[in-house]
Structures are given as C-alpha cells and as structure tokens.
Design a protein around this motif. Structure first.
Motif, PDB file in Angstrom:
ATOM      1  N   GLU A 199     -11.050   7.181   3.190  1.00 16.86           N
ATOM      2  CA  GLU A 199     -11.614   6.106   2.373  1.00 16.86           C
ATOM      3  C   GLU A 199     -12.440   5.144   3.220  1.00 16.86           C
ATOM      4  OE1 GLU A 199      -7.529   6.710   0.296  1.00 16.86           O
ATOM      5  OE2 GLU A 199      -8.443   7.185   2.207  1.00 16.86           O
ATOM      6  N   CYS A 203       0.858  -1.192   0.000  1.00  6.09           N
ATOM      7  CA  CYS A 203       0.000   0.000   0.000  1.00  6.09           C
ATOM      8  C   CYS A 203       0.888   1.233   0.000  1.00  6.09           C
ATOM      9  CB  CYS A 203      -0.909  -0.014   1.222  1.00  6.09           C
ATOM     10  SG  CYS A 203      -2.171   1.279   1.197  1.00  6.09           S
ATOM     11  N   CYS A 204       0.563   2.196  -0.851  1.00  6.98           N
ATOM     12  CA  CYS A 204       1.309   3.463  -0.915  1.00  6.98           C
ATOM     13  C   CYS A 204       2.798   3.214  -1.143  1.00  6.98           C
ATOM     14  CB  CYS A 204       1.090   4.291   0.357  1.00  6.98           C
ATOM     15  SG  CYS A 204      -0.621   4.747   0.654  1.00  6.98           S
ATOM     16  N   ALA A 228     -10.911   3.376  -2.731  1.00  4.50           N
ATOM     17  CA  ALA A 228     -10.269   2.352  -1.909  1.00  4.50           C
ATOM     18  C   ALA A 228      -9.954   1.100  -2.709  1.00  4.50           C
ATOM     19  CB  ALA A 228     -11.182   1.978  -0.743  1.00  4.50           C
ATOM     20  N   THR A 287      -3.480   6.511   7.495  1.00  3.93           N
ATOM     21  CA  THR A 287      -3.363   7.128   6.175  1.00  3.93           C
ATOM     22  C   THR A 287      -4.657   7.143   5.369  1.00  3.93           C
ATOM     23  OG1 THR A 287      -1.089   6.278   6.146  1.00  3.93           O
ATOM     24  CG2 THR A 287      -1.958   7.135   4.067  1.00  3.93           C
ATOM     25  N   HIS A 288      -5.503   6.144   5.589  1.00  2.60           N
ATOM     26  CA  HIS A 288      -6.659   5.978   4.698  1.00  2.60           C
ATOM     27  C   HIS A 288      -8.003   6.120   5.415  1.00  2.60           C
ATOM     28  CE1 HIS A 288      -4.131   4.740   1.334  1.00  2.60           C
ATOM     29  NE2 HIS A 288      -3.444   3.997   2.193  1.00  2.60           N
ATOM     30  N   VAL A 348      -3.143   1.726   7.498  1.00  3.44           N
ATOM     31  CA  VAL A 348      -4.468   2.037   6.949  1.00  3.44           C
ATOM     32  C   VAL A 348      -5.210   2.999   7.877  1.00  3.44           C
ATOM     33  CG1 VAL A 348      -6.718   1.063   6.373  1.00  3.44           C
ATOM     34  CG2 VAL A 348      -4.633  -0.107   5.636  1.00  3.44           C
TER      35      VAL A 348
END
Length: 468
Positions: A93, A71-72, A435, A89-90, A86
C-alpha cells in the motif's frame, strides 16, 4: 523540492524513462534506477505517504500526547510499534501511495518547468491598453454578481510574441473578474473562463476585436456556470496550447483532418450504426482521456484507455494496424485536441480518410441533445461534467449502481477522482486506495472485507485534470 536543488530536467527525463503509471516492479528496484536528486524526491514522497498512512490509523478523540493506533485488529501505543507494523505489513500500500504521490509531483514539475522555461525571456513591456475594453458603462456589481456562464474557445494562429498576448489576457480577465485558464503559445490561444453574463460578453467582444485571432461569436462555446466554476485565474505562455507533447512545428494543426459540421458528423455516425452488424471500414474515435469517455461517449466508439492527451501519440503508434485503410471519425470536447490528434494520425499515412467533429461534443450537443452522444460531457472545471440527456452510462466503483458524478478522493495527499454514489459515500467509501479505510468505521475494530476499498489499475485512475 527547492531545498534539494533538484533540476526540472532530471525529473522530466524520468517521466520518459520510468513511467510509474505502468510499471509494476518492486519499489526498491525502481528507486535504484533514479538519479540522486530523483531519489530524494521519491524518498520525500515515500516519507509523506508513510506518515499519512500511519496518521489514518490513529484513534480520534484523544488528549495531546496520549495517542494510540489501530490497524489489522491490533492496538499500538508507541510510535515505533505502529511504524514497524506498517513497514512490515503494508509495504504494497505504501508503494502504491508513493508512486501516486511521485507521479503527481512529476506532473506538477512538468507544468512548472514548461512555464519557467518559456518565461525566462519575457518580452519588454508593451502598452496593451488599446485592447482593454472601456467598462465604465458596466457596474462592478454587474461584473461580479448575477447569472453567469463558462466560455470554451481556441484559435490556432501564428503569434510572434505570446508574452504580450499573455499579459493582455491576464489584464483583461482581471478587469472583468473572470476565473479559469488561458494557454498562449506561438501556435495560438486556448481558453476556458467563467464569469457573469456581462463580463463574459465583454470578454468575447474584446478577444474578437484583436486583429490576430479573427474569431466569430460562434467560436466561443458557452454553458451555464460562472466564476465559481474555477478556483482561480491562470494565464501563461506554453509551448503548446493543448499539451500533446509534440513539437507544433513537427506535427502542425495545419495538417488536421477534414472538419465536419455537427449535422454532417451526425449523418456519418448514423450511417455507421446502420451497418453495425456488417464489416465496415469506419472507426469512431474518441481522443479524450479515459475518465472523460467513462461518463459519456458516442454509441459504438473506440475510447482509448489513456490518462492524458500526451499519451495519445503512443496509443496511435501502438495501434497502427487498427487504423490501416480505415475511415476515422474523431471527436473531443471542444475540437482542439482533434486538430493536433488528427494531424498526428494523418502523419502516419495509414488511414484512408480522417475526419473530425467541428466544435467537438459541445457543439454537437447544442444541435443534437438527444443524439448519438449519451451520458455526461466531462469539463475541466469544478463542475466536472455537464449534461444534455438523462442517460447514465457509468457506475459507482463500489456497489455498481448507475452513477456518473465525480468527486475528489478523500485520502490525504491524493489527487484522484472517484465515482462514489451517495450511499457508498455515506458508508465512508470515498477513496481510491486500500490504504484509506472507511470514515465511519469503528477504529478499534478490524475492517471487514466490504470496507476494503480496492484500487483501480494505475492505467485507469483519473487525476485532478489539468489539460483541456
């Protein structure tokens, strides 16, 4: 949700007090406004959304127990590490996924609650055999195999015991091997079913023979299809035969606008378009949902951005000045939504005149396939749309090329419909949420900006359709 003993009423109250489709406030602040049982439901949706997001980042082709996640542009080899990443950072989403999942839960509970409430006091068993046709002259093969069609119909009438009609309709459809959905209420019946030509013809004859409905053969609109157009058969008793969210005793179909035959409606639209450059007092109103009008509509219509028909009354209330002293020409798929929609508009006493297209777009296209309605006609079954002309008025949401065929979002737990052309689907652009990354993308590489699937605004995102 059974393990939480969550009451339907608490969720339904939330649907009115906190509309997650239109709120943009922080998810934590939203959750604080919920009751304890509502928070449990919201929390469950968040956990599922979080787990689904993390699962989408897992590298494929690994042995059991030897997992890693990308991821990323980063690789994580421990559950705790990818979870922390997650969470930090996310979160935006995850919030969007949670709100979508929660709204789907509310919609599901709304329908289940309505059915549960109305079926609590089912009628005593009644002999319905007299209304079931004798099909001994039709073989089982003729009922199940061969060319078929889809029927669309409704009838407003007073039904004293809708549970009896419900039981009869279920037995009738099962005997004829029909699939689809039939809604029965004290205000009438609304159905769309599919099967072979022999089976659907027998269904029309049987329904017409019932003394309550007094229907003509022309009251049944037909299109090419069959039982495969629906996943299953659903027959139930509801408060309304089309879900507008208004008590039928308060806003009755008997207050509907003036019905115009397709020929009359065609002339009215023709006159309206002839005065396009002048100030005129006529509004051509599409009372369907936005995802329906997106792929097909009458030229120069007013198409509200509503996700379901129960939002139509609010739309009218918020735009009364728009309709003031105007002549309104309304239309919908088969005519049923206009019955109640025009009644509600007339109840506001602001319009000069209110008319509606008799038989809806379906009937109009039978007589004017190349008329003023352009594009596809959205239908509430597995076909999603039928057509009578070759115009494409919508476009792929990714590349902008002409495209009007809906498909379900590929994201796990998602129930959105997406306009994605073959080229974009081949590139993996099959979802409605940022996402979900492209399927064909190398998981060890960071996603490029052209792979990021931008989210449509929540007011304009279709879901698996439930109401006709």
């Amino acid at each position: 949700m059974a393990e939480d003993n969550t009451s339907f009423s608490e969720f339904m109250d939330l649907d009115h007090d906190l509309d997650l489709d239109t709120r943009t406030c922080n998810g934590v602040r939203q959750e604080k406004q919920l009751s304890a049982s509502q928070r449990r439901g919201y929390s469950l949706c968040r956990r599922k959304s979080f787990a689904g997001f993390v699962a989408s980042k897992r590298n494929s082709g690994q042995e059991e127990g030897d997992y890693s996640w990308c991821c990323c542009a980063l690789t994580f080899r421990e559950h705790s590490a990818i979870h922390k990443h997650v969470a930090r950072t996310h979160d935006p989403e995850i919030q969007r996924l949670t709100q979508d999942a929660y709204q789907c839960l509310l919609t599901q509970l709304e329908e289940e609650a309505e059915t549960q409430q109305l079926n609590e006091c089912e009628a005593e068993p009644v002999d319905i055999s007299a209304w079931i046709p004798d099909t001994r002259h039709i073989s089982e093969e003729q009922l199940q195999k061969g060319p078929g069609k889809v029927l669309l119909y409704y009838r407003y009438c007073q039904i004293e015991d809708p549970h009896v009609i419900c039981a009869w309709q279920r037995a009738l459809c099962e005997k004829l091997h029909l699939t689809g959905k039939v809604r029965v209420a004290t205000e009438g019946i609304n159905g769309t079913v599919g099967g072979t030509n022999m089976a659907t013809d027998a269904y029309i004859d049987a329904t017409r023979s019932h003394p309550l409905f007094k229907m003509e053969k022309d009251d049944f609109k037909t299109s090419d299809g069959g039982a495969e157009c629906f996943k299953d058969l659903r027959v139930g008793v509801y408060k309304e035969i089309v879900p507008m969210g208004m008590d039928p005793d308060v806003v009755s179909y008997q207050l509907a606008g003036v019905h115009l035959e397709p020929e009359e409606f065609h002339k009215e639209v023709e006159a309206l378009l002839a005065k396009a450059d002048e100030n005129n007092d006529t509004i051509l109103l599409d009372c369907r949902n936005f995802y329906e009008s997106k792929i097909g509509q009458f030229t120069q219509c007013l198409a509200p951005s509503i996700r379901k028909f129960s939002y139509f009354p609010d739309y009218v209330d918020q735009n009364l000045d728009l309709f003031r002293d105007k002549k309104v020409l309304m239309y919908c798929t088969g005519g049923i939504r206009c019955e109640r929609g025009s009644a509600y508009l007339r109840s506001k006493d602001v319009c000069k005149e209110v008319y509606q297209l008799k038989g809806g777009i379906h009937r109009y296209l039978e007589q004017f396939p190349e008329g003023f309605y352009r594009g596809k006609l959205f239908v509430f079954d597995e076909r999603y749309a039928i057509s009578s002309n070759k115009d494409i008025i919508s476009e792929c949401r990714y590349c902008g090329s002409p495209w009007d065929r809906y498909q379900l979002c590929s994201t796990r737990f998602c129930c959105q419909l997406v306009l994605s052309c073959p080229g974009c689907r081949q590139d993996g652009r099959t979802a409605c949420c940022p996402a979900c990354q492209t399927k064909g993308q190398n998981q060890s590489q960071a996603p490029g900006p052209h792979h990021k699937e931008e989210c449509e605004c929540t007011e304009g995102r279709p879901r698996i359709p439930q109401d006709a």
